[in-house]
Design a protein around this motif. Structure first.
Motif, PDB file in Angstrom:
ATOM      1  N   PRO A 149       0.834  -1.201   0.000  1.00  0.00           N
ATOM      2  CA  PRO A 149       0.000   0.000   0.000  1.00  0.00           C
ATOM      3  C   PRO A 149       0.865   1.247   0.000  1.00  0.00           C
ATOM      4  O   PRO A 149       2.073   1.178   0.162  1.00  0.00           O
ATOM      5  CB  PRO A 149      -0.779  -0.147   1.311  1.00  0.00           C
ATOM      6  CG  PRO A 149       0.188  -0.843   2.221  1.00  0.00           C
ATOM      7  CD  PRO A 149       0.973  -1.794   1.340  1.00  0.00           C
ATOM      8  N   SER A 150       0.243   2.398  -0.136  1.00  0.00           N
ATOM      9  CA  SER A 150       1.009   3.639  -0.056  1.00  0.00           C
ATOM     10  C   SER A 150       1.310   3.978   1.414  1.00  0.00           C
ATOM     11  O   SER A 150       2.334   4.586   1.718  1.00  0.00           O
ATOM     12  CB  SER A 150       0.254   4.784  -0.720  1.00  0.00           C
ATOM     13  OG  SER A 150      -1.013   4.947  -0.111  1.00  0.00           O
ATOM     14  N   HIS A 151       0.400   3.603   2.294  1.00  0.00           N
ATOM     15  CA  HIS A 151       0.573   3.825   3.731  1.00  0.00           C
ATOM     16  C   HIS A 151       0.142   2.569   4.469  1.00  0.00           C
ATOM     17  O   HIS A 151      -0.830   1.915   4.070  1.00  0.00           O
ATOM     18  CB  HIS A 151      -0.292   4.991   4.227  1.00  0.00           C
ATOM     19  CG  HIS A 151       0.097   6.317   3.670  1.00  0.00           C
ATOM     20  ND1 HIS A 151      -0.263   6.720   2.403  1.00  0.00           N
ATOM     21  CD2 HIS A 151       0.836   7.330   4.190  1.00  0.00           C
ATOM     22  CE1 HIS A 151       0.221   7.936   2.181  1.00  0.00           C
ATOM     23  NE2 HIS A 151       0.889   8.324   3.238  1.00  0.00           N
ATOM     24  N   GLN A 152       0.850   2.254   5.541  1.00  0.00           N
ATOM     25  CA  GLN A 152       0.489   1.112   6.376  1.00  0.00           C
ATOM     26  C   GLN A 152       0.775   1.483   7.827  1.00  0.00           C
ATOM     27  O   GLN A 152       1.876   1.919   8.160  1.00  0.00           O
ATOM     28  CB  GLN A 152       1.305  -0.115   5.985  1.00  0.00           C
ATOM     29  CG  GLN A 152       1.133  -1.304   6.895  1.00  0.00           C
ATOM     30  CD  GLN A 152       0.362  -2.442   6.242  1.00  0.00           C
ATOM     31  OE1 GLN A 152       0.449  -2.652   5.045  1.00  0.00           O
ATOM     32  NE2 GLN A 152      -0.385  -3.167   7.048  1.00  0.00           N
ATOM     33  N   VAL A 153      -0.243   1.274   8.646  1.00  0.00           N
ATOM     34  CA  VAL A 153      -0.086   1.465  10.087  1.00  0.00           C
ATOM     35  C   VAL A 153      -0.255   0.106  10.747  1.00  0.00           C
ATOM     36  O   VAL A 153      -1.206  -0.628  10.437  1.00  0.00           O
ATOM     37  CB  VAL A 153      -1.134   2.450  10.648  1.00  0.00           C
ATOM     38  CG1 VAL A 153      -0.931   2.630  12.155  1.00  0.00           C
ATOM     39  CG2 VAL A 153      -1.050   3.790   9.934  1.00  0.00           C
ATOM     40  N   THR A 154       0.647  -0.239  11.637  1.00  0.00           N
ATOM     41  CA  THR A 154       0.588  -1.546  12.282  1.00  0.00           C
ATOM     42  C   THR A 154       1.003  -1.434  13.738  1.00  0.00           C
ATOM     43  O   THR A 154       1.612  -0.441  14.153  1.00  0.00           O
ATOM     44  CB  THR A 154       1.490  -2.549  11.541  1.00  0.00           C
ATOM     45  OG1 THR A 154       1.251  -3.866  12.054  1.00  0.00           O
ATOM     46  CG2 THR A 154       2.963  -2.211  11.750  1.00  0.00           C
ATOM     47  N   GLN A 155       0.655  -2.439  14.496  1.00  0.00           N
ATOM     48  CA  GLN A 155       1.044  -2.496  15.897  1.00  0.00           C
ATOM     49  C   GLN A 155       2.380  -3.206  16.017  1.00  0.00           C
ATOM     50  O   GLN A 155       2.696  -4.146  15.254  1.00  0.00           O
ATOM     51  CB  GLN A 155      -0.014  -3.263  16.709  1.00  0.00           C
ATOM     52  CG  GLN A 155      -1.372  -2.593  16.740  1.00  0.00           C
ATOM     53  CD  GLN A 155      -1.354  -1.325  17.565  1.00  0.00           C
ATOM     54  OE1 GLN A 155      -0.648  -1.230  18.560  1.00  0.00           O
ATOM     55  NE2 GLN A 155      -2.127  -0.333  17.149  1.00  0.00           N
ATOM     56  N   MET A 156       3.168  -2.778  16.964  1.00  0.00           N
ATOM     57  CA  MET A 156       4.454  -3.417  17.240  1.00  0.00           C
ATOM     58  C   MET A 156       4.258  -4.918  17.436  1.00  0.00           C
ATOM     59  O   MET A 156       3.319  -5.352  18.105  1.00  0.00           O
ATOM     60  CB  MET A 156       5.042  -2.796  18.504  1.00  0.00           C
ATOM     61  CG  MET A 156       6.473  -3.126  18.780  1.00  0.00           C
ATOM     62  SD  MET A 156       7.150  -2.102  20.107  1.00  0.00           S
ATOM     63  CE  MET A 156       5.999  -2.414  21.431  1.00  0.00           C
ATOM     64  N   GLY A 157       5.123  -5.696  16.823  1.00  0.00           N
ATOM     65  CA  GLY A 157       5.042  -7.141  16.927  1.00  0.00           C
ATOM     66  C   GLY A 157       4.262  -7.809  15.814  1.00  0.00           C
ATOM     67  O   GLY A 157       4.328  -9.037  15.656  1.00  0.00           O
TER      68      GLY A 157
END
Lengths: 118, 112
Positions: B8-16
């Motif tokens: 994707p152009s942007h990706q937000v994820t949680q640590m781990g």
């Protein structure tokens, strides 16, 4: 390992001024040399490249660069800049791999942020 | 003019969490690369890939990272267990033999 040094982090010029951005590299072997440009909100675009031959190379949009082997330099020049040249400019180098046809990953300089004032 | 594309152009994820960044190189190119740029820092080389194997990797490219060409068009970068310091812009590039590298628009990864 290679390293690349770009001397100016920020440059501000007026339209029609001449431009020269410095780039020096360190590496003992044969290298390929590149300048990339990143316009605001856009991705890295190849401006020009040097692989071998004539050390004065011409790129897109009126840019040129000269490879001076004795100085380990590959400075970018443009005789007359335009407002649309406002961008981040990156010098990059990689070592030539004669086997397999590939090349090392690029080593980039920190970039020069060029602002052209109308 | 052919271009490298990335999703994707942007990706937000949680640590781990695991993330997979995707790239479609220019179709006749045989060499593929991943780079990253942490905000305010240099563009850094991660890995190069040719003939279905890694050609070269930097010290950044540790066991948390892997690359794959799952089919004839895609080239992926997987981060197995993301860390806060993995937040960066990730660029894919491709080249012909003895050619210049052409870059995609990047994926901005934010690890929370």
């Amino acid at each position: 390992a290679q390293s690349v040094s770009q001397h100016n982090h920020h440059v501000i010029l007026s339209e029609a001024a001449s431009l020269e951005l410095g780039c020096n590299y360190s590496y003992g072997g044969t290298v390929n040399l590149f300048w990339y440009v990143q316009y605001p909100g856009q991705h890295l675009q190849l401006l020009l490249k040097y692989f071998s031959g004539d050390p004065l190379v011409k790129g897109i949009k009126g840019f040129e660069a000269e490879f001076i082997k004795s100085k380990f330099s590959f400075n970018l020049r443009k005789p007359s800049v335009q407002w649309s040249d406002t961008a981040e400019y990156f010098c990059a180098v990689n070592a030539v791999m004669y086997s397999g046809g590939g090349a090392d990953g690029l080593t980039f300089g920190k970039g020069t942020h060029l602002i052209i004032q109308p | 003019e052919p271009e490298v594309t990335q999703t994707p152009s942007h990706q937000v994820t949680q640590m781990g969490q695991e993330v997979i960044l995707r790239c479609v190189p220019i179709s006749n190119h045989l060499y593929f690369y991943w780079y990253r740029q942490i905000l305010g820092q240099k563009v850094e080389f991660l890995v190069s890939f040719y003939n279905n194997e890694i050609s070269e990797k930097s010290e950044i490219f540790d066991d948390q990272f892997s690359v794959e060409r799952p089919d004839g068009s895609n080239f992926t970068l997987k981060i197995r267990s993301t860390k806060l310091e993995d937040s960066a812009m990730y660029f894919c590039a491709s080249s012909e033999a003895f050619g210049a590298q052409y870059f995609g628009p990047g994926t901005r990864l934010l690890v929370l």
